[in-house]
Design a protein around this motif. Structure first.
Motif, PDB file in Angstrom:
ATOM      1  N   LEU A   1      15.085 -23.374 -15.513  1.00 12.66           N
ATOM      2  CA  LEU A   1      14.427 -23.242 -14.441  1.00 12.66           C
ATOM      3  C   LEU A   1      13.878 -24.770 -14.232  1.00 12.66           C
ATOM      4  CD1 LEU A   1      12.437 -20.120 -15.352  1.00 12.66           C
ATOM      5  CD2 LEU A   1      13.756 -20.483 -13.355  1.00 12.66           C
ATOM      6  N   LEU A   2      13.471 -25.495 -15.328  1.00 15.23           N
ATOM      7  CA  LEU A   2      12.912 -26.870 -15.233  1.00 15.23           C
ATOM      8  C   LEU A   2      13.838 -27.635 -14.524  1.00 15.23           C
ATOM      9  CD1 LEU A   2      11.423 -27.437 -18.798  1.00 15.23           C
ATOM     10  CD2 LEU A   2      10.080 -27.350 -16.454  1.00 15.23           C
TER      11      LEU A   2
ATOM     12  N   ALA B   1      14.827 -27.655 -10.604  1.00 12.93           N
ATOM     13  CA  ALA B   1      13.721 -28.080  -9.592  1.00 12.93           C
ATOM     14  C   ALA B   1      14.094 -29.348  -9.039  1.00 12.93           C
ATOM     15  CB  ALA B   1      12.358 -27.750 -10.426  1.00 12.93           C
TER      16      ALA B   1
ATOM     17  N   TYR C   1       9.743 -33.500  -8.413  1.00 14.68           N
ATOM     18  CA  TYR C   1       8.365 -32.670  -8.622  1.00 14.68           C
ATOM     19  C   TYR C   1       8.542 -31.815 -10.049  1.00 14.68           C
ATOM     20  CZ  TYR C   1       4.261 -29.690  -7.968  1.00 14.68           C
ATOM     21  OH  TYR C   1       3.233 -29.121  -7.980  1.00 14.68           O
TER      22      TYR C   1
ATOM     23  N   THR D   1       8.344 -29.277 -12.382  1.00 19.38           N
ATOM     24  CA  THR D   1       8.050 -27.550 -12.262  1.00 19.38           C
ATOM     25  C   THR D   1       7.395 -27.341 -13.754  1.00 19.38           C
ATOM     26  OG1 THR D   1       9.946 -27.229 -11.239  1.00 19.38           O
ATOM     27  CG2 THR D   1       9.031 -25.468 -12.412  1.00 19.38           C
ATOM     28  N   GLN D   2       6.146 -26.451 -13.356  1.00 12.76           N
ATOM     29  CA  GLN D   2       5.268 -25.863 -14.382  1.00 12.76           C
ATOM     30  C   GLN D   2       5.833 -24.583 -14.702  1.00 12.76           C
ATOM     31  OE1 GLN D   2       2.896 -27.908 -16.037  1.00 12.76           O
ATOM     32  NE2 GLN D   2       3.681 -29.425 -14.739  1.00 12.76           N
ATOM     33  N   LEU D   3       6.079 -24.177 -15.992  1.00 13.85           N
ATOM     34  CA  LEU D   3       6.543 -22.709 -16.242  1.00 13.85           C
ATOM     35  C   LEU D   3       5.203 -21.824 -16.580  1.00 13.85           C
ATOM     36  CD1 LEU D   3       9.834 -23.635 -18.570  1.00 13.85           C
ATOM     37  CD2 LEU D   3       9.595 -23.213 -16.205  1.00 13.85           C
TER      38      LEU D   3
ATOM     39  N   TYR E   1       8.926 -14.708 -17.860  1.00 15.66           N
ATOM     40  CA  TYR E   1       8.655 -16.015 -16.932  1.00 15.66           C
ATOM     41  C   TYR E   1       8.107 -15.431 -15.796  1.00 15.66           C
ATOM     42  CZ  TYR E   1      11.348 -19.070 -19.952  1.00 15.66           C
ATOM     43  OH  TYR E   1      11.871 -19.523 -21.187  1.00 15.66           O
TER      44      TYR E   1
ATOM     45  N   VAL F   1       7.694 -16.742 -11.728  1.00 13.38           N
ATOM     46  CA  VAL F   1       8.136 -17.979 -10.848  1.00 13.38           C
ATOM     47  C   VAL F   1       7.770 -17.468  -9.301  1.00 13.38           C
ATOM     48  CG1 VAL F   1      10.149 -18.395 -12.438  1.00 13.38           C
ATOM     49  CG2 VAL F   1      10.236 -16.809 -10.407  1.00 13.38           C
ATOM     50  N   GLN F   2       7.678 -18.812  -8.654  1.00 13.10           N
ATOM     51  CA  GLN F   2       7.673 -18.657  -7.186  1.00 13.10           C
ATOM     52  C   GLN F   2       8.753 -18.661  -6.611  1.00 13.10           C
ATOM     53  OE1 GLN F   2       4.144 -21.454  -5.938  1.00 13.10           O
ATOM     54  NE2 GLN F   2       4.789 -21.018  -3.749  1.00 13.10           N
ATOM     55  N   CYS F   3       9.037 -17.813  -5.687  1.00 11.89           N
ATOM     56  CA  CYS F   3      10.132 -17.771  -4.861  1.00 11.89           C
ATOM     57  C   CYS F   3       9.736 -17.903  -3.415  1.00 11.89           C
ATOM     58  CB  CYS F   3      11.228 -16.825  -4.976  1.00 11.89           C
ATOM     59  SG  CYS F   3      11.867 -16.706  -6.764  1.00 11.89           S
TER      60      CYS F   3
END
Length: 443
Positions: A352-353, A356, A360, A362-364, A380, A382-384
């Motif tokens: 996921l990191l 991105a 920028y 990414t924060q998990l 987790y 996440v924003q989709c």
């Protein structure tokens, strides 16, 4: 890392930056030995000349720090550097690389002046312990410098590095609505298991890509871990390297669960352990996964930093530290038994990191029901696009999803994602992504 350069995703970002008329100096950020210098040297082939300053090494030889301490005028700086290194520095033709820049604070401050007074010159700075220096200069280049973040190799980068370009390309068009044939799916799984075990550190990937055996890859991992421990002494004088090693060891052993301070050290108090985790995080060696109530966007608005998990930076380092049985692990079915799925959860977080945009960080986040006595937890969140999506990781092909359904019901969100060894697919309002396709989530 020696030998043939292995292509990275960040390369295309750097090429676009080279041609951008409104470019800013780049600050390339990431842990030691993730390939920062190699990527810049590869980019330098697009220029007529290349001047590389390594402050960690060259200050002893040339007293190069004094150049930046004496003046903030970028053209005077370039004149001095050109004389010292015997190479011309010409705007539009030269790439100036300021490596290990954390060893020269005035050089970090000079980046803003390169943007303001000499924007036509291509300048890239990098440093592995850069975040420590930036704490001392919190507003050093707001709006005048572009940060790019580099991590160890992703699964996609690994496939391309090992010559499996068609597998990497095919993955770009896959989705829960278009599952692979079982034969193709099994091919991805085969490479996934290998990648999870060797990890994404460039030197290890290069060893594997050039025909190195699994044993040789393990030996490189041992060397990397020793150098990582050696670096601990450079972090901060007030924290003993032995404590950093102890806390890092605890992060690895607690991977997959909430980090408990009382389990981290028998000899340090909570404040000392907290300081150690912060230093390891700044160095890019561990990444936080923070609790969020996830009632709306942004997810950071409802995070609780008192509840955190931590991920070590690489699955290869993780398994080597734990001395997992490689013979057993080379069977995909065995992953279900490995450390109760912590390896799979770690892999997903790291992917996921890495997937991105490199501009920028990414924060998990994860979610846990905050009512007393509740054990519901989603690995987790996440924003989709504009959706908040829960993501559960299953190390095998089975496993209930009660926590995810509880989350969807409580929050009234549309769908969830399950990552496992399964092929692409859907169950009710759950989309299934194979572990090897984490980078496709939200695409």
């Amino acid at each position: 890392m020696s030998g043939e350069y292995l292509i990275r995703t960040i390369d295309s970002y750097l090429l676009k930056w080279k041609e951008d008329a409104k470019r800013k100096p780049i600050l390339l950020r990431g842990a030691r030995q993730v390939g920062k210098s190699s990527t810049v040297r590869e980019l330098s082939k697009q220029f007529d000349s290349f001047v590389e300053i390594n402050f960690e090494r060259d200050n002893l030889k040339y007293n190069v720090n004094e150049v930046f301490e004496r003046t903030s005028d970028p053209k005077r700086i370039c004149d001095d550097l050109s004389t010292i290194y015997g190479k011309p520095i010409v705007a539009g033709c030269t790439l100036l690389f300021l490596d290990e820049i954390q060893d020269c604070i005035p050089a970090i401050s000079s980046l803003r002046y390169f943007y303001e007074e000499y924007p036509e010159l291509h300048v890239i700075a990098a440093g592995s312990l850069l975040e420590f220096a930036l704490q001392e200069l919190p507003s050093f280049g707001v709006g005048r410098i572009r940060s790019m973040f580099l991590y160890p190799f992703s699964y996609d980068e690994y496939l391309r590095a090992t010559g499996l370009v068609m597998l990497a390309d095919a993955l770009q068009n896959a989705s829960p609505e278009k599952p692979f044939s079982e034969a193709v799916h099994n091919r991805y799984i085969q490479e996934l298991v290998r990648f999870m075990l060797i990890g994404g550190m460039p030197e290890v990937v290069a060893t594997h890509a050039s025909g190195g055996t699994m044993l040789e890859c393990q030996q490189v991992l041992d060397d990397l871990m020793l150098s990582l421990y050696d670096d601990f002494s450079k972090y901060k004088d007030r924290v003993p390297s032995s404590r950093l090693r102890e806390v890092f060891s605890s992060v690895i052993r607690q991977t997959g669960g909430k980090f408990t301070y009382s389990h981290a050290s028998q000899h340090a108090n909570r404040l000392q352990i907290k300081e150690s985790t912060e230093l390891l995080e700044l160095a890019g060696i561990i990444y936080p996964v923070t609790h969020t109530s996830a009632n709306g966007l942004p997810l950071a608005a409802e995070m609780n930093i008192k509840h955190r998990k931590y991920l070590p930076m690489d699955t290869g380092i993780y398994q080597r530290f734990l001395r997992l049985n490689l013979g057993q692990l080379l069977s995909p079915e065995s992953l279900e038994q490995v450390n109760k799925g912590a390896l799979a959860e770690l892999f997903v977080g790291l992917e996921l990191l890495k997937s991105a945009p490199c501009t920028y960080p990414t924060q998990l986040y994860y979610w846990q029901r905050e009512k007393p006595g509740s054990s519901a937890e989603v690995d987790y969140v996440v924003q989709c696009n504009t959706d908040i999506v829960p993501l559960e990781v299953k190390s095998g092909t089975k496993g209930a999803m009660q926590s995810m359904f509880q989350f969807l019901s409580e929050k009234n969100y549309q769908y969830g994602i399950r990552c496992s060894m399964e092929n692409f697919g859907t169950y009710q309002n759950v989309k299934v992504y194979p572990l090897y396709a984490v980078s496709r989530i939200g695409k």
